[in-house]
Design an enzyme around this catalytic site. Structure first.
Site, short mmCIF file in Angstrom:
data_model
loop_
_atom_site.label_atom_id
_atom_site.label_comp_id
_atom_site.label_asym_id
_atom_site.label_seq_id
_atom_site.Cartn_x
_atom_site.Cartn_y
_atom_site.Cartn_z
N GLU B 124 6.36 10.15 3.32
CA GLU B 124 5.44 9.22 3.91
C GLU B 124 4.90 10.05 4.72
O GLU B 124 4.84 10.59 5.19
CB GLU B 124 6.10 8.24 4.38
CG GLU B 124 5.65 6.92 4.29
CD GLU B 124 5.71 5.47 5.63
OE1 GLU B 124 7.21 6.04 5.21
OE2 GLU B 124 5.42 4.61 5.53
N LYS B 216 0.49 1.15 0.58
CA LYS B 216 1.08 0.42 0.57
C LYS B 216 1.62 -1.06 0.64
O LYS B 216 0.88 -1.93 1.57
CB LYS B 216 2.02 1.02 2.42
CG LYS B 216 3.35 0.17 2.95
CD LYS B 216 3.81 1.13 4.40
CE LYS B 216 5.22 0.69 4.47
NZ LYS B 216 5.24 1.76 5.74
N CYS B 253 7.41 3.32 1.29
CA CYS B 253 8.30 2.71 2.18
C CYS B 253 9.11 1.06 2.50
O CYS B 253 9.85 0.97 1.44
CB CYS B 253 8.22 3.67 3.75
SG CYS B 253 9.33 3.33 4.70
#
Lengths: 409, 409
Positions: B124, B216, B253
């Site tokens: 990430e 994300k 994530c």
């Protein structure tokens, strides 16, 4: 996998063989840190340990803790999981066998009561499949799971009414005796809807009253397990039962593979979700410790997973739908019943080969504390997924796919 | 948790200390049976082993197999995960540091190419947070993860355009050089939409072309990690990218805590979903091996989870929002990057303390084989959950709750 397992208890095996510092660290990683350290053992009265020894069942007890709050008192409840087996010859008359299994369950529920258990869950279809042949090197072993046979007789004779059947009446007596909520998964005969069969869990209140029933939502069609030979997908939605000891729901067996199923029980307010199951080693053991725990994490509630134990054999050959010759053996049920907490902590599992009682003391306040900390519910974007699924369910759905133009036509 | 971990490699620790028969059995249970036995090691050329030693990174490679089919050829691809760290002093000029991190990533991507990797995913925001102080007992360690600071400067200066930024141009060169698809997670500056920031993954095709980007979807507000200080929930839906080596998606994530997010990528056709992450031990390590694997199981696809390594410290104190005094330490990133397969098998994890390259050879045919076997997609009842979520998202939703009448009013 056979009866001669090299490992009967995963946790004890790790503890026995790893150096202390490495075990300590791995215990935290593999079994989770409940408020800083893994869940703590609860001492078990000597009398119960002796009973477990003489009656040959595993007994384990652990405590999940939560932070103290100012405005809510701790909401401590003790939960129990029972993985059990038959205790009469399978050739005995049905009535004899039923009496025997009742006696065994009575022993285990009484043991749970001695441990102060407030809510106990029995294994999937606990009272039903008790009339089969079995081949097993170390009795007692699990009740056979007959769905692999595709035979309707005699198995469907053992289905019963959820509200008035034998198993319910027995559980009502036990619930009243011990001031205990009992979750009783049975095979249900639904006389008012064309005599169809359901895989159902009955919820008995702590005063011995019938609270309601909930049906298995997802039905496997996997190898031996085409259970839709017997019953179809449940029609009771995602009921949650508010009892004297918390809000509980029951996700029966194959439903544990479906994250949406776990989710819906949580969104309806479940604080504890039981997963009574019947599943064998070669098929699913690597999934077992993953799925229940993932559900407890993703939904911020407690999960109790139950699986039966033992290796079973049936009187008539059946196919496993896996290219092998027809055979009579079903596989090894690996027990390993356990509790998972919302903070990713878990108890060890019960034995992989023996019957057992698993007890967990939990503070239900932990659920909301974890929700406040991790915020999964707040960040979940449910409306986006409601829209997504509305579109996805259409037969002409167009996936959101971006093709590398470099691939050509 | 500190840098002095008792266990650097979970799998090796178990293998070293358990008796062979017990290890064999537990390996199957804990790491899954891929077509009958756990995933197999792939041999690594001596040259690469020496490079890994001299450059101090972990390298591991495994093979997931699938059954042979009559009408489809095997679809073998090699996948790579890179967990890396900074390689210049954090007080060096930014340009120097960027050159250093590029060199390091180049070394690791070159190593992946030597292993025949077709698709690699970086961690990430790999190219962004490389200008902070660090306190660490054994360099090289991870790049600091600046979101805990709540500071906008200098961090937001390192955000870049997804299509034309430095990191993308570098990855395009590497992709072309090695005929490799590269997934490059960056901090994106969106100049055409009010200069807002996004947490974004850029997908570079094997010919070095820009295929697209995906953002994300779920943003944490957890203790140190209120990333919504910097960017909000992504608006790119659940894009799947069809590349020369399979259909890939990126769940960045915190999205790994959301089963619906994993689901939507799967329903859009993803065969491999990467989960580039940055997460520390005390917070999430017990969840790490659960969530990615559960996603691979529930959605019948391959998952590759990446986490950075090392313990980091920041120049200015910040609060952890956990009642402790303000402090400069963020916690220990525990690495442990791994692949999970649709059949519940997984690779061991990379080191908990060192950089590394994890390689997995997979036959993408396994996904559909597992879907056919387990039938989760067929039995999922999506329309029921579409209805459920449509009702649930309304503010006045009434949960399906059955209250024990014995409880009184």
């Amino acid at each position: 996998m056979s009866n001669s397992l090299a490992v009967d208890d995963v946790y004890k095996t790790l503890k026995e063989h790893l150096p202390e510092d490495k075990f300590k660290e791995l215990e935290g990683v593999l079994y989770g840190y409940n408020c800083g350290s893994p869940v703590q053992s609860i001492s078990i009265p000597q009398k119960l340990l002796l009973l477990a020894q003489s009656e040959d069942f595993d007994i384990q007890a652990y405590r999940f803790t939560a932070a103290k709050e100012q405005l809510r008192e701790p909401r401590i409840v003790r939960l129990g999981l029972i993985q059990n087996s038959i205790h009469a010859k399978t050739t005995d008359p049905v009535a004899t066998q039923y009496a025997a299994i009742e006696r065994r369950i009575e022993t285990l529920i009484d043991a749970a009561a001695e441990m102060g258990v407030n809510v106990v869950c029995l294994q999937e279809a606990w009272s039903v499949y008790y009339v089969l042949f079995r081949t097993c090197s170390h009795p007692p072993t699990a009740m056979p799971f007959a769905f692999c046979t595709r035979e309707k007789q005699p198995w469907l004779e053992f289905a019963m009414d959820a509200e008035t059947g034998l198993a319910t009446r027995f559980c009502q007596r036990m619930a009243k005796k011990h001031n205990m909520v009992i979750v009783s998964p049975i095979l249900e005969r639904d006389a008012t809807h064309g005599d169809v069969i359901w895989n159902t869990a009955v919820i008995i209140g702590n005063q011995g009253n019938y609270i309601g029933k909930t049906r298995k939502n997802h039905i496997p069609r996997v190898g031996d397990f085409n259970e839709s030979t017997y019953y179809m997908e449940g029609d009771t939605g995602h009921r949650v039962f508010e009892t004297a000891f918390g809000k509980i729901a029951v996700n029966i067996c194959y439903g544990r593979h479906h994250p949406l199923n776990w989710m819906a029980y949580g969104l309806n307010g479940a604080e504890i979700v039981f997963n009574p199951s019947a599943t064998v080693g070669a098929l699913s053991e690597p999934l077992w410790a993953i799925e229940g725990r993932n559900a407890s994490i993703a939904n911020s509630y407690f999960v109790g997973c139950i699986n039966r134990v033992g290796t079973e054999s049936f009187p008539n050959e059946f196919t496993s739908a896996d290219g092998k010759p027809a055979h009579k053996d079903f596989g090894h049920f690996y027990g390993s019943s356990y509790f998972g907490g919302p903070d990713a902590s878990r108890t060890p599992g019960l034995s992989r080969t023996k019957e057992g009682l698993m007890v967990a003391e939990v503070d239900l306040n932990l659920n909301r504390q974890v929700r406040d900390k991790w915020g999964y519910q707040m960040t979940a974007r449910y409306p986006m997924y409601a829209d997504f699924l509305r579109e996805y369910k259409e037969p002409d759905y167009q996936p959101q796919l971006i093709r590398d133009p470099g691939l050509g036509k």
